[in-house]
Write a protein that holds these residues in place. Structure first.
Motif, PDB file in Angstrom:
ATOM      1  N   MET A   1      38.024  68.352  62.834  1.00  0.00           N
ATOM      2  CA  MET A   1      37.509  67.388  63.824  1.00  0.00           C
ATOM      3  C   MET A   1      37.862  65.975  63.367  1.00  0.00           C
ATOM      4  N   PRO A   2      38.517  65.203  64.224  1.00  0.00           N
ATOM      5  CA  PRO A   2      38.836  63.818  63.851  1.00  0.00           C
ATOM      6  C   PRO A   2      37.551  63.008  63.598  1.00  0.00           C
ATOM      7  N   GLU A   3      37.624  62.116  62.645  1.00  0.00           N
ATOM      8  CA  GLU A   3      36.435  61.335  62.283  1.00  0.00           C
ATOM      9  C   GLU A   3      35.889  60.537  63.464  1.00  0.00           C
ATOM     10  N   ASP A   4      36.760  60.081  64.356  1.00  0.00           N
ATOM     11  CA  ASP A   4      36.268  59.291  65.488  1.00  0.00           C
ATOM     12  C   ASP A   4      35.522  60.144  66.512  1.00  0.00           C
ATOM     13  N   LYS A   5      35.520  61.453  66.325  1.00  0.00           N
ATOM     14  CA  LYS A   5      34.771  62.363  67.210  1.00  0.00           C
ATOM     15  C   LYS A   5      33.492  62.880  66.540  1.00  0.00           C
ATOM     16  N   TYR A   6      33.212  62.465  65.332  1.00  0.00           N
ATOM     17  CA  TYR A   6      32.024  62.938  64.618  1.00  0.00           C
ATOM     18  C   TYR A   6      30.724  62.541  65.316  1.00  0.00           C
ATOM     19  N   GLY A   7      30.735  61.497  66.101  1.00  0.00           N
ATOM     20  CA  GLY A   7      29.541  61.072  66.826  1.00  0.00           C
ATOM     21  C   GLY A   7      29.366  61.758  68.169  1.00  0.00           C
ATOM     22  N   PHE A   8      30.314  62.635  68.550  1.00  0.00           N
ATOM     23  CA  PHE A   8      30.261  63.297  69.852  1.00  0.00           C
ATOM     24  C   PHE A   8      29.023  64.172  69.977  1.00  0.00           C
ATOM     25  N   LYS A   9      28.390  64.097  71.156  1.00  0.00           N
ATOM     26  CA  LYS A   9      27.249  64.943  71.523  1.00  0.00           C
ATOM     27  C   LYS A   9      27.565  65.595  72.863  1.00  0.00           C
TER      28      LYS A   9
ATOM     29  N   MET B   1      34.295  70.801  69.529  1.00  0.00           N
ATOM     30  CA  MET B   1      35.743  70.658  69.356  1.00  0.00           C
ATOM     31  C   MET B   1      36.453  70.983  70.675  1.00  0.00           C
ATOM     32  N   ARG B   2      36.060  72.084  71.295  1.00  0.00           N
ATOM     33  CA  ARG B   2      36.672  72.483  72.569  1.00  0.00           C
ATOM     34  C   ARG B   2      36.444  71.420  73.639  1.00  0.00           C
ATOM     35  N   LEU B   3      35.230  70.863  73.687  1.00  0.00           N
ATOM     36  CA  LEU B   3      34.917  69.835  74.677  1.00  0.00           C
ATOM     37  C   LEU B   3      35.752  68.568  74.462  1.00  0.00           C
ATOM     38  N   ASN B   4      36.313  68.419  73.281  1.00  0.00           N
ATOM     39  CA  ASN B   4      37.184  67.287  72.969  1.00  0.00           C
ATOM     40  C   ASN B   4      38.654  67.662  72.999  1.00  0.00           C
ATOM     41  N   GLY B   5      38.958  68.826  73.577  1.00  0.00           N
ATOM     42  CA  GLY B   5      40.350  69.241  73.739  1.00  0.00           C
ATOM     43  C   GLY B   5      41.009  69.740  72.468  1.00  0.00           C
ATOM     44  N   LEU B   6      40.207  70.060  71.464  1.00  0.00           N
ATOM     45  CA  LEU B   6      40.750  70.534  70.195  1.00  0.00           C
ATOM     46  C   LEU B   6      40.624  72.047  70.084  1.00  0.00           C
TER      47      LEU B   6
END
Length: 164
Positions: free
Chosen positions: A33-41, A150-155
């Motif tokens: 997971m990219p660090e800039d996505k660590y805050g994703f909820k 991760m999936r919700l962020n296209g990863l």
């Protein structure tokens, strides 16, 4: 060696193998997971990716060191060691690795004769063996949330391995 003792000893051996593999997979997920996505909820009331990661560490520490080991529990409101706080991705991953190590070390030296001891576990009477199984379920539960994030962020999450 009694049959029960041998079964309990085997349980600890298999449990540690499971935790070692779970650690490898969780760290791979955290690294992916990219660090800039660590805050994703997923929703406003959900924990973030980073909060899920650190919550796993908090739960490992509490289940092993406090609930089973008798150490005073960390104060959720003031203790920052196993919280996101201002930690970088690298620092969080290092803290999770360290917490897995401490948990595995604790369980490796756990007196297997105590697996049958019972504890109050959120109002349920559980053996320490059951507490370990509940901890494994808890890790899987929150790691599963992280995979969805991760999936919700296209990863594409790391390939699941059948040893978790």
């Amino acid at each position: 060696m009694s049959t029960l003792y041998a079964q309990q000893d085997k349980f600890i051996e298999e449990y540690i193998e499971r935790l070692e593999n779970s650690k490898k997979y969780l760290i791979l997920v955290a690294e992916t997971m990219p660090e800039d996505k660590y805050g994703f909820k997923a929703t406003s009331e959900s924990m973030s990716f980073a909060e899920n990661l650190m919550h796993i560490g908090w739960a490992m520490d509490w289940h092993s060191q406090s609930l089973m080991g008798g150490r005073d529990a960390r104060d959720w409101n003031t203790d920052k060691e196993l919280k996101v706080d201002n930690k970088s991705k690298k620092e969080m991953i290092a803290k999770i690795d360290e917490t897995f190590h401490k948990t595995i070390e604790f369980i490796s030296s756990f007196d297997i004769n105590k697996l049958e001891e019972r504890l109050d576990y959120f109002g349920s009477n559980r053996t320490k063996r059951q507490v370990l199984l509940l901890l494994a379920d808890h890790i899987t539960h929150h790691r599963g949330q992280m995979l969805v994030y991760m999936r919700l962020n296209g990863l594409k999450p790391p390939r699941y391995v059948l040893y978790q």
